[in-house]
Structure formats: structure tokens, C-alpha cells
Design an enzyme around this catalytic site. Structure first.
Site, PDB file in Angstrom:
ATOM      1  N   SER A   1      70.431  26.385  16.349  1.00 50.52           N
ATOM      2  CA  SER A   1      70.942  26.596  17.917  1.00 50.52           C
ATOM      3  C   SER A   1      70.798  28.021  18.208  1.00 50.52           C
ATOM      4  O   SER A   1      69.476  28.489  18.149  1.00 50.52           O
ATOM      5  CB  SER A   1      72.603  26.311  18.006  1.00 50.52           C
ATOM      6  OG  SER A   1      73.124  26.602  19.205  1.00 50.52           O
TER       7      SER A   1
ATOM      8  N   ASP B   1      69.848  16.067  21.583  1.00 51.71           N
ATOM      9  CA  ASP B   1      70.335  17.482  22.240  1.00 51.71           C
ATOM     10  C   ASP B   1      69.599  17.626  23.429  1.00 51.71           C
ATOM     11  O   ASP B   1      68.534  17.489  23.920  1.00 51.71           O
ATOM     12  CB  ASP B   1      69.665  18.518  21.205  1.00 51.71           C
ATOM     13  CG  ASP B   1      69.830  19.883  21.472  1.00 51.71           C
ATOM     14  OD1 ASP B   1      70.753  20.129  22.503  1.00 51.71           O
ATOM     15  OD2 ASP B   1      69.578  20.608  20.632  1.00 51.71           O
TER      16      ASP B   1
ATOM     17  N   PHE C   1      78.573  16.093  23.636  1.00 57.64           N
ATOM     18  CA  PHE C   1      79.810  17.262  23.146  1.00 57.64           C
ATOM     19  C   PHE C   1      79.427  18.392  24.229  1.00 57.64           C
ATOM     20  O   PHE C   1      80.186  19.238  24.644  1.00 57.64           O
ATOM     21  CB  PHE C   1      79.594  17.818  21.829  1.00 57.64           C
ATOM     22  CG  PHE C   1      80.054  16.833  20.724  1.00 57.64           C
ATOM     23  CD1 PHE C   1      81.308  16.697  20.655  1.00 57.64           C
ATOM     24  CD2 PHE C   1      79.258  16.289  19.766  1.00 57.64           C
ATOM     25  CE1 PHE C   1      82.023  15.802  19.784  1.00 57.64           C
ATOM     26  CE2 PHE C   1      79.803  15.311  18.924  1.00 57.64           C
ATOM     27  CZ  PHE C   1      81.284  15.320  19.070  1.00 57.64           C
TER      28      PHE C   1
END
Length: 387
Positions: free
Chosen positions: A189, A287, A236
Site C-alpha cells: 500500500s 483492489d 473495505f
């Protein structure tokens, strides 16, 4: 096998509960931590982030210790394989190199958390770094860089480069017959973003870095991509969340086309002609930032740099916190191909019962998350008690 069945079972059990607990807290506290005025509730964030101390007495074959560089006040947590002779346990020898014959890679790791969350002593990253040491037969240096919004760009990059210079100057991290430090940069990340920019600085200063490992690195830009629209809020993270973190990290009044965010974008100076490290970029197919990560890979290619893309179609962010799943094994396998000091691996491909259970919890709606988290946690414990 990486370890005995009991070792793998215990580590998997620890990682699974930490992972689910971390994501549970992460989701439920998201809006509490981030304030609309751009400030961050650091006190609450630290309370929710479970920390673990370093341990000079080995745990599962790995010991660790913290070091603060007096010149920068930067803390680095160092992980190494435990000595075979247990009489040497609890003694950190900073006189001898890692090896005088074999090459021992040193992985400088930058944790994720959107430049804002987590730290080098967060339990979930401590566990991951230990796993790297055991499976890669490497030393790992986890960098406790300064976080935003209290410390904006370029503080994290400055700390990352300072950590690289510190590692390079440690004689006790040297190995091989030529007595040098074999450095790789790695991060997930925002940590992947930091690794890239530290590698750029190193290349410009002709400081050798052998490889870059970026796991769903955090890049972006002003334009909205197809994956951002399609996956917004599905797993999320929302686009709005990402925008907040960029505003918290970038210089005030800057937009997402700033080179820190939009690498190879309209304002980036590029890396053509630099001796940039070989790169391995791992993209999770679920993602929402994947289009920016794929654009980063293309940017490396256009710049004449060597890069390998690993696209894990069914992986979510944070898949590497579950050590005994196929995506983690693929990640470790790819790391072993980074020359000239390949990381020698022995992988456990056993998929424990908790992984199937966790997948169920991963896709449920937010409003039911806490209920299912408790139910799945109990089911996991029952399953292991009867193992």
C-alpha cells in the site's frame, strides 16, 4: 516445510485472528479517526492498533530488536534468524556480519496504512516481517517512518531514505565473500509507494538497491479510473477514503497529480536513464486502485526499466497477512526470483480451515460484520481445538 505443522498452525491461527480483528477495528473506526477538517484522531488510532514489543529471545526461530538512529531519531525494528546455539539467545551481536560465506538478503520493509495508520511495532506487521525472515532466510528492517497528517510529504520519503543509508552503513548487516549489504526494498500500500520513491532517490545518488517489491502500491491521480468506479466501496475501501488520505499526505493545496501520487504522470520527472532496481509489482484484482498500479508497471516499461507484474485476480488488499494461502505462496515464490541474491524459500502450501471461513467474512456487508466476526472467530477456535 517452512516449519512443523504445529508451528504453521499456531502462526496461521495468530495471523487470522489478528487480521480479522484489525479489519474489524479498521472498518468500524474509519469515520471516527478521520476528521472532516483533515486532522486525525491519533490517540484513538494508537489505542485500536495492537502493538507488540521486540524480542531478543527468539519466537518461532526469529528474534528482533529496536534501534533508534541518534542522528535522525528514526526507529527501525530489525528481525533476524535465531542462532542455532541457544546459549547465544538474548545476545544481539553487532560486531559480526550476517555471514562471511553466504549471501543474506536484507529487506527494508515499509508498512502500509495509507501513510497514516499502523507502525513498525503493529502486531499484524510484526507477524508479517517474521514470516518474511523465516521463509526468505533474510534479515528484515521494518521502518517506523513518520505518518501523516502530522508529517506530510516528503517526511516518509526522507525517513525511508535515511533508513536505507543506515542499513547500508551497518557492517553487521553485511554478508557474502565480498562483505556488502544486499538490500531490497519492499512495502505494501503506502509502503509500496515509499519504496518506489526511496528507490528513485537511491538511483539518483547511485546507491545500490537490488530489487523493489511493491504489493498493491498506493498510487493515484486526478482522473477516475474504471477500477475506482467499479470497486468503490466494495472491499473495505472507498474512493472518498483514498482522497482523504492523499489530502492528508500531500502538501497543502496540492492535487493528486502531484508526482508523489501520480508517478509517471504529467508532472513527474521520470526515471529514464537511471539505474533503477528490478521491480516486482503485485496487484490484487479486488483492489480499487489496481488501474493506477497497472499504469505504474507500464510507466516502468516505457522508462526502460525491468519489471514483472503479478496479477492476483481474486486477491483482496491484505491477502499477505494470511501466510498459508495460495496468494501468499505465490508472492513468496516470486520474491525468490529477484537476482542476484535469490531468496531461498521452502513453502507450506497447506490451506487451513480458517481461510475458507475468512473468505466468507470478507465479503459480507458492513452492518453484519461484527456479528459474523464473532461467530467466525468462535468457529475458528472450535475448529482448531478439535484439530
Amino acid at each position: 516445510m517452512t516449519g512443523s505443522n504445529d508451528d504453521n498452525l499456531n502462526e496461521s491461527k495468530s495471523c487470522s485472528t489478528q487480521y480479522m480483528g484489525t479489519h474489524s477495528n479498521f472498518k468500524l473506526s474509519y469515520n471516527l479517526l478521520r476528521r472532516s477538517d483533515g486532522t486525525f484522531n491519533r490517540e484513538l488510532a494508537e489505542f485500536l492498533d495492537r502493538k507488540v514489543p521486540a524480542n531478543t529471545i527468539p519466537v518461532n526461530g526469529v528474534f528482533s530488536f529496536d534501534h533508534v538512529d541518534r542522528s535522525t531519531d528514526l526507529l527501525n525494528r530489525v528481525y533476524q534468524m535465531a542462532p542455532a546455539n541457544n546459549a547465544q539467545w538474548d545476545i544481539v551481536n553487532l560486531e559480526k556480519p550476517l555471514s562471511t560465506t553466504e549471501i543474506v538478503p536484507v529487506i527494508i520493509f515499509f508498512h502500509g496504512g495509507s501513510f497514516t495508520h499502523s507502525s513498525a511495532n503493529s502486531a499484524i506487521y510484526d507477524t508479517f516481517c517474521r514470516r518474511l525472515v523465516k521463509t526468505c532466510k533474510a534479515a528484515v528492517v521494518s521502518v517506523d517512518y513518520r505518518r501523516s497528517p502530522e508529517h506530510r510529504y516528503p517526511c516518509a520519503y526522507d525517513d525511508g531514505y535515511a533508513a536505507l543509508k543506515w542499513v547500508k552503513s551497518r557492517t553487521w548487516l553485511q554478508s557474502g565473500k565480498d562483505s556488502k549489504v544486499y538490500v531490497y526494498l519492499a512495502g505494501d500500500s503506502s509502503g509500496g509507494n515509499i519504496a518506489h520513491h526511496v528507490a528513485v532517490r537511491a538511483s539518483e545518488a547511485e546507491v545500490e538497491v537490488l530489487g523493489n517489491l511493491l504489493v498493491h502500491p498506493m498510487f493515484g491521480g486526478q482522473l477516475r479510473t474504471e477500477s475506482e468506479v467499479k470497486l468503490d466501496g466494495k472491499y473495505f475501501v472507498t474512493v472518498q477514503d483514498r482522497d482523504w488520505y492523499w489530502r492528508a499526505f500531500l502538501p497543502e493545496r496540492e492535487d493528486r497529480d502531484h508526482p508523489a501520487c501520480n508517478t509517471f504522470g504529467p508532472r513527474d520527472k521520470g526515471i529514464q536513464g537511471l539505474k533503477f532496481p528490478k521491480s516486482l509489482v503485485v496487484v490484487a484484482g479486488l483492489d480499487l486502485m489496481q488501474d493506477w498500479q497497472l499504469a505504474y508497471v507500464e510507466g516502468l516499461k516505457i522508462s526502460g526499466q525491468e519489471v514483472k507484474l503479478v496479477f492476483l485476480k481474486e486477491a483482496t488488499i491484505g491477502f499477505y497477512f494470511l501466510p498459508n494461502n495460495k496468494h501468499f505462496c505465490r508472492l513468496m515464490e516470486e520474491m525468490s526470483n529477484l537476482d542476484p541474491a535469490p531468496l531461498k524459500l521452502t513453502l507450506s502450501i497447506r490451506t487451513p480451515f480458517f481461510f475458507e471461513l475468512f473468505i466468507v467474512s470478507y465479503f459480507i456487508d458492513l452492518k453484519f460484520f461484527e456479528f459474523w466476526h464473532v461467530q467466525l472467530h468462535c468457529a475458528i477456535m472450535d475448529a482448531y481445538d478439535g484439530h
